[in-house]
Write an enzyme that holds these catalytic residues in place. Structure first.
Site, PDB file in Angstrom:
ATOM      1  N   THR A  50       7.724   4.036   4.559  1.00  0.00           N
ATOM      2  CA  THR A  50       6.844   5.145   4.945  1.00  0.00           C
ATOM      3  C   THR A  50       7.640   6.224   5.672  1.00  0.00           C
ATOM      4  O   THR A  50       7.473   7.415   5.429  1.00  0.00           O
ATOM      5  CB  THR A  50       5.695   4.641   5.847  1.00  0.00           C
ATOM      6  OG1 THR A  50       4.872   3.777   5.072  1.00  0.00           O
ATOM      7  CG2 THR A  50       4.849   5.802   6.376  1.00  0.00           C
ATOM      8  N   GLY A  98       0.795  -1.222   0.000  1.00  0.00           N
ATOM      9  CA  GLY A  98       0.000   0.000   0.000  1.00  0.00           C
ATOM     10  C   GLY A  98       0.827   1.271   0.000  1.00  0.00           C
ATOM     11  O   GLY A  98       0.326   2.342   0.340  1.00  0.00           O
ATOM     12  N   ALA A 113       4.942   9.343  11.980  1.00  0.00           N
ATOM     13  CA  ALA A 113       4.869   7.909  11.692  1.00  0.00           C
ATOM     14  C   ALA A 113       6.180   7.199  11.965  1.00  0.00           C
ATOM     15  O   ALA A 113       7.254   7.749  11.786  1.00  0.00           O
ATOM     16  CB  ALA A 113       4.461   7.698  10.232  1.00  0.00           C
ATOM     17  N   GLY A 161       5.723  -2.648   8.585  1.00  0.00           N
ATOM     18  CA  GLY A 161       5.567  -3.816   7.701  1.00  0.00           C
ATOM     19  C   GLY A 161       5.999  -5.161   8.250  1.00  0.00           C
ATOM     20  O   GLY A 161       5.271  -6.145   8.141  1.00  0.00           O
ATOM     21  N   GLU A 162       7.198  -5.224   8.837  1.00  0.00           N
ATOM     22  CA  GLU A 162       7.710  -6.535   9.229  1.00  0.00           C
ATOM     23  C   GLU A 162       7.231  -6.971  10.610  1.00  0.00           C
ATOM     24  O   GLU A 162       7.226  -8.163  10.932  1.00  0.00           O
ATOM     25  CB  GLU A 162       9.235  -6.487   9.295  1.00  0.00           C
ATOM     26  CG  GLU A 162       9.913  -6.126   8.010  1.00  0.00           C
ATOM     27  CD  GLU A 162      11.343  -5.708   8.301  1.00  0.00           C
ATOM     28  OE1 GLU A 162      11.538  -4.623   8.895  1.00  0.00           O
ATOM     29  OE2 GLU A 162      12.253  -6.449   7.958  1.00  0.00           O
ATOM     30  N   GLY A 217       7.519   2.821  11.490  1.00  0.00           N
ATOM     31  CA  GLY A 217       7.348   1.783  10.480  1.00  0.00           C
ATOM     32  C   GLY A 217       6.477   0.669  11.012  1.00  0.00           C
ATOM     33  O   GLY A 217       6.093   0.673  12.188  1.00  0.00           O
ATOM     34  N   SER A 268      10.881  -2.223   6.977  1.00  0.00           N
ATOM     35  CA  SER A 268       9.739  -1.420   7.457  1.00  0.00           C
ATOM     36  C   SER A 268      10.018   0.072   7.388  1.00  0.00           C
ATOM     37  O   SER A 268       9.464   0.843   8.157  1.00  0.00           O
ATOM     38  CB  SER A 268       9.393  -1.797   8.909  1.00  0.00           C
ATOM     39  OG  SER A 268       9.266  -3.180   9.044  1.00  0.00           O
TER      40      SER A 268
END
Lengths: 770, 770
Positions: free
Chosen positions: A527, A485, A723, A727-728, A725, A524
């Site tokens: 972003t 995304g 923000a 993802g992982e 991270g 990660s």
């Protein structure tokens, strides 16, 4: 109320429609005129001398254009160590190692030719077991290790199978154990698992008539890949173009470097015709790489009140035949191997070890799931021994703002306690909805686990933004939309800054001729880094637009203006507003005032680890935190675990797109569930016995437990809109939470993943037999 | 000594090698999988009602995928006026107008199908002559003119064939003539000529599965083309991608909009298969556009001492059947129609007129060659009548710094007198080398002409620059390498600013997904605008590099650092230098500090012309000036003109690449030679009688005279390093210089281009007979 217009809203993915409709094109869909198909001839032996490769019969197969052997491609490649031949010329080091490659007019011809390549082998002693590989008498996988090119962080031990060694020294470990009331020591194993992305690997290489290489490839890091290719091919950035289309899942499996050098060499050998080189699913298991298997030995010294005084950890990482990302994994995960706990005395050793197993490398979490599995199982064992509630044990010891971490830095912006509280609250609230069947053989249990992960850094990202005359925004970034995304996140960030609706924003896919440097979409960090780059580029563009608009609104400074909904207006009179497009073309003759923005973000406030102690004033750009609670039902008669519910709280700093955050958490938890209870590559003397989805058990939709994502937001001082991270991280705590729940349910402890019914049943039996 | 390292040096083109070796790919080389070939069915009549188009037989030709008629494509297009159907549905307006189009698997099938399209026509009265077209009874080419979309500058006269009318009023023209001692009045004609670029037009359109249009096309203005396509297709920038490869010559013939809408519609109709639509050479003559033919009526009032008191000019521009670039040509060239002369009282009228001739449009000079042909022939006629040396007449009257131009602005940075002096000096110096044969029938003569041209403006350009880890520089600009050497100029500008060798610089070809806005590579404006954008982008990148280097060199401010030869050093210690690559990767772990620069330049100091008087405080971003002297030999017995030598001085502000400047001058002069003595599209009732290189006489290498380029540098205050523009200018003075030389040689004056032997012989005979 944070005052954001877009950030923090639930936004569906901007690439959802074309993906759902099948209109997004993937590399397997791509066909270039004159394109050939490549196939690979692989070693059946884990370790052997290559005596002869006879390609005469293969070359005679109709449609075959080129057949390459190790003699044709004499150079070595590798991401962190240049230890891997594109095609083995003298030695194969794992089952599946490349001994020849073919390019042909059709896949069938290429496959037939591969079968007709005749290879003479002389088998050599092989090592498969981590401890054995460390024995003085062990066969050495890479004898010439010191001659290889390697990244600075790689620290080999010549004459051994140790590819890289890492030590972390924090406090005085001996003193720590001396002051302890109790010592708990455990040993945990994680097997090799596979990424199991939907889309298997493809690389298409083409030389243009001037000799320039154009490569369409799956990579999560086009610029890292470029650096590798520049080094091994001795070319410059002018000679290479990398184009990255949509990617059907990566999970670290599409980080550099993979099929690319071989695809290039096949194209070069095929009179510069383009070559598509693809792996089938079996090859993904034997000719690619899996997650690094690990053995974690963890020993803690404790006070009776639950204070952790000392922790000694030794992690053996089975890197398989080639280094790949092993050394950085060893570095980044080993330093986190003592867990997110305030421990005054820590000693860690990580060894990244060559064996003749399938090579292993990057996978979601970069080693953190393996060490979290260990230290969070260990936490519950400690809590049980001390008779302390596992939640209280963690609340007492976990990192908080101001804690000095094992890497020696004073931590800021730590949301771990909040994550623990969040899952506990959520769990408490709904606990009554789960009704354990006390009378049946099915036992109910719940388990907690938490984790931290560093973001690979320093790292840098850059972005360009263009505003077109119709108000369309074009974002150019080399970040990779790997399914997570990222396109939507970037569009939201630009939308927030520019006050332009997301529907008017396009995010281009990476193309190294055009999209600027981005270190990688891994760890990660995209972003955080790419998001910051886009935010800065958008701010740059915003300022230009407002400056252009000054005259129209008759204000002295652009500060008096604002943008929203695609309009510009003066703050003092928001009703009188103009579209951005009209402002940009409002000059005489409707000529365009062109607006171009650029942003670059380099997290160089992250400082190097001391090579001996791994101490640093800021070991990473950003630490990420999470806590999971799993509720399970274990059938005492079968050992089968049914996962009922997982509450997963993640400190993401600030959720740019909460919808994306929830999806990431759900996806990660499901992957963690698979690794907890079913996934493993079963290896026998270096051979994978289950190289396919029939025998390798990935969870399906039917295995999906209820997952409750909880978003915790402790803003990061450098992150875009705060923000961090994500993802992982969601994959990491799940297996230990499940194992702790299993222990809670049936009182047995499993030390080797996955938690198969066989292992649980055996443990239950052993326990009952005493 | 200007202190430049690169600017001002003779630098060979960076794209020379791949072009000479045949490694540069052009659109005709391109083949996409599944690509179809388009062909066009054209009207044989100059004006007719289309009664019926029957495509049944055409559709039955094997391999035909789609056949389109006007009913299928109901919209109109056009660059300045939306007056042109993609396919005519009810009316054709010129011979060659499009009535149907075919896409087929092969070119042969497409051609066969085109022959089988059956069209029923009802012929209509047509107008071909400019004066006739202005008569009240004339057939009207566009009856619904007012309903069309049009650019602001288009000023039509409804109910007539006048597509656009321009007036310039400066001083009091009647008063000027009243104060004059002498009035001289002439009338000159220029025919339609062809661009004759080597590479004929191709557009390839492809829809991706999501419906997005990707267009590979020859265009000198991708963003102007995009604006047209967005308007007519009602799409946004998100829905369109334009890719422009190398172009084999343009000369204004590849400005928007050409084959693109039809290529798109054929692809759309062909179930989204890509379609390549190309013109053959005959179609370039009848289905594209030539240079706007013009009639220039010029009347001057003079004092006996040679002072020009008043000048009245009326220019009729034959726009043919569709407006294309006619209205802006009318505007930009008509305001220059009084020449670069200080005249207190000027009145100019320009009429851009529809006829049923082949449409006419942009070509090198954008109308200036046609008006220069007139006013510079006129200058010599005046000088002769007044008995003043033509050189002295010009030196006395031409624009100088501080002169108020016909457009009413006070001029700055005028190098015209220097150009005149330069050609006169050069000519004087070598005059003895030309030995006129006094006794033979061959007569020697020399002639002078000068010109000025405005740069279409305001205009804007932008650029991105990236510095890679190996010190490679990537320049992203949407400027077009049309063969003029723009890639080299941009590389030199970046090299000068960044101190990085040209060999490490890559200039990307335009791609609207990535390269930022650039209005167009036309009007001799790209070096000025695009060069400024790249200079600003490079300055931005330079500052970033020096800031990164501060720590390494232990200086407080980046001002203390400098860059040269790919190195950075402190000014106080230039021997201690570091490569840019090493500085960018000098951080811990060798991570890259990414450097991205951007630059945008908008020449909005150029101010609008008053719509009634065409007066402006700054009519253009930059005026360009030139003077040519031609030496000719005319054979009195045959009328043949042999051009011996042309000295061409151009005020380019600052020659970024003198080699490129000299090449541009040489190329332009040769084109001017062709237009002076041989080139014309011979038209008969709207039909071109010589649509090909057999009958249309382009000069060859054998016709090349000695050309002596002279570079004059009067720096422009806004140009990059002081540069002005050049590309179009060299073509403009050549024909008048040659005509003036012919007059000098044999005493006859030709008023219609080209100066064919027939016309000269006839004039000599008429003169001798009385």
């Amino acid at each position: 109320m944070d005052g954001f217009q877009v950030v923090g809203k639930f936004v569906p993915r901007i690439d959802a429609k074309i993906k759902v409709e099948g209109a997004a094109s993937y590399l397997a869909d791509m066909h270039l005129p004159g394109m050939l198909y490549g196939r690979i001839c692989r070693s059946p032996y884990p370790h052997a001398r290559v005596v002869e490769v006879n390609t005469r019969k293969a070359k005679r197969v109709p449609g075959v254009v080129s057949v390459l052997t190790g003699k044709d491609v004499p150079y070595l490649y590798g991401r962190s160590v240049g230890d891997q031949p594109v095609i083995a010329s003298d030695r194969v080091r794992h089952v599946g190692d490349v001994v020849a490659a073919v390019a042909a007019e059709s896949m069938e011809a290429a496959e037939e030719a591969v079968e007709k390549v005749e290879v003479g082998y002389e088998t050599l002693p092989a090592v498969f077991d981590l401890e054995e590989s460390l024995q003085p008498a062990a066969s050495i996988v890479h004898e010439d290790m010191e001659a290889y090119w390697r990244e600075k962080l790689v620290n080999p031990v010549p004459g051994t199978n140790i590819c890289s060694r890492l030590t972390l020294i924090h406090g005085d470990i001996d003193d720590g154990f001396r002051r302890s009331d109790l010592v708990v020591e455990n040993r945990f194993r994680s097997p090799m698992v596979q990424h199991c992305y939907l889309e298997s690997k493809v690389s298409i290489a083409q030389f243009d008539p001037s000799g320039r290489i154009c490569l369409w490839t799956h990579t999560q890091s086009p610029y890292r890949l470029a650096e590798v290719l520049l080094r091994i091919l001795k070319i410059s950035y002018k000679d290479l173009r990398l184009i990255v289309p949509f990617i059907g899942g990566g999970f670290g499996g599409k980080t550099p470097v993979g099929l690319e050098p071989l695809a290039i060499e096949l194209a070069r050998a095929s009179r510069h015709r383009p070559v598509s080189l693809a792996l089938d699913r079996e090859e993904e298991f034997i000719g690619s790489w899996g997650r690094v298997p690990a053995v974690v030995e963890i020993k803690s010294g404790l006070k009776k009140d639950g204070t952790i005084m000392a922790r000694n950890v030794r992690v053996l990482w089975d890197n398989g035949a080639y280094a790949m990302a092993g050394p950085p994994i060893c570095r980044n995960a080993t330093v986190g191997a003592s867990g997110p706990y305030n421990i005054p005395h820590v000693h860690i050793e990580g060894l990244c070890i060559y064996t003749n197993n399938i090579p292993s490398g990057a996978m979601r979490g970069f080693g953190i799931p393996q060490v979290t599995w260990a230290y969070e199982s260990h936490s519950d064992i400690i809590a049980e021994e001390l008779g302390i509630n596992p939640y209280e044990f963690r609340i007492k010891n976990v990192y908080k703002d101001g804690t000095r971490s094992a890497t020696g830095e004073k931590l800021r912006s730590v949301g771990l306690k909040k994550c623990l509280e969040s899952v506990a609250n959520e769990f408490q609230k709904d606990a009554t909805s789960i009704k354990p069947s006390l009378k049946s053989s099915k036992k109910y249990g719940k388990g907690l686990a938490c984790t931290q992960k560093l973001m690979g850094s320093p790292s840098s990202s850059s972005a360009f933004i263009r505003i077109e005359s119709d108000g369309t925004v074009i974002i150019m970034s080399s970040g990779i939309e790997v399914g997570q995304g990222s396109q939507t996140t970037l569009a939201m960030i630009a939308s927030e800054v520019l006050g332009i609706p997301i529907s008017k924003i396009r995010v281009n896919l990476p193309d190294s001729d055009f999209t600027p440097y981005d270190e990688s979409t891994t760890s990660s960090k995209f972003t955080f880094h790419g998001g910051n780059a886009v935010r800065l580029a958008a701010l740059d563009a915003r300022k230009q637009i407002l400056k252009i608009a000054r005259k129209t609104f008759a204000v002295k400074s652009y500060d008096e203006l604002d943008m929203s909904g695609g309009f510009v207006f003066a703050r003092k009179d928001p009703k009188n507003k103009k579209t951005i497009g009209s402002l940009l073309t409002s000059g005489h003759y409707g000529k365009l005032s062109n607006v171009v923005g650029k942003g670059a973000f380099f997290s160089d406030y992250a400082r190097p680890l001391d090579p001996k102690t791994s101490q640093s004033s800021r070991a990473t750009a950003c630490w990420m935190y999470a806590a999971h609670i799993a509720a399970v039902e274990v059938d005492e008669q079968t050992g089968a675990v049914k996962i009922l519910r997982i509450v997963a709280a993640h400190d993401v700093g600030k959720a740019i797109n909460p919808m994306g955050v929830e999806q990431q958490i759900e996806g990660g938890v499901l992957m963690g569930v698979g690794q907890a209870i079913s996934e493993q590559m079963i290896m026998e003397k270096g051979k994978v016995l289950n190289p396919g989805f029939k025998d390798y058990k990935v969870p399906t939709a039917l295995d999906l437990p209820e997952i409750v994502p909880k978003i915790v937001e402790v803003e990061h001082w450098k992150g875009p809109f705060g923000a961090k991270g994500l993802g992982e991280v969601p994959i990491a705590p799940t297996p230990a939470a499940i194992a702790n729940a299993v222990s809670d349910a049936v009182g047995v402890r499993i030390f080797d993943l996955p938690l198969t019914p066989e292992k649980i049943l055996r443990a239950i039996k052993e326990k009952s037999t005493g």
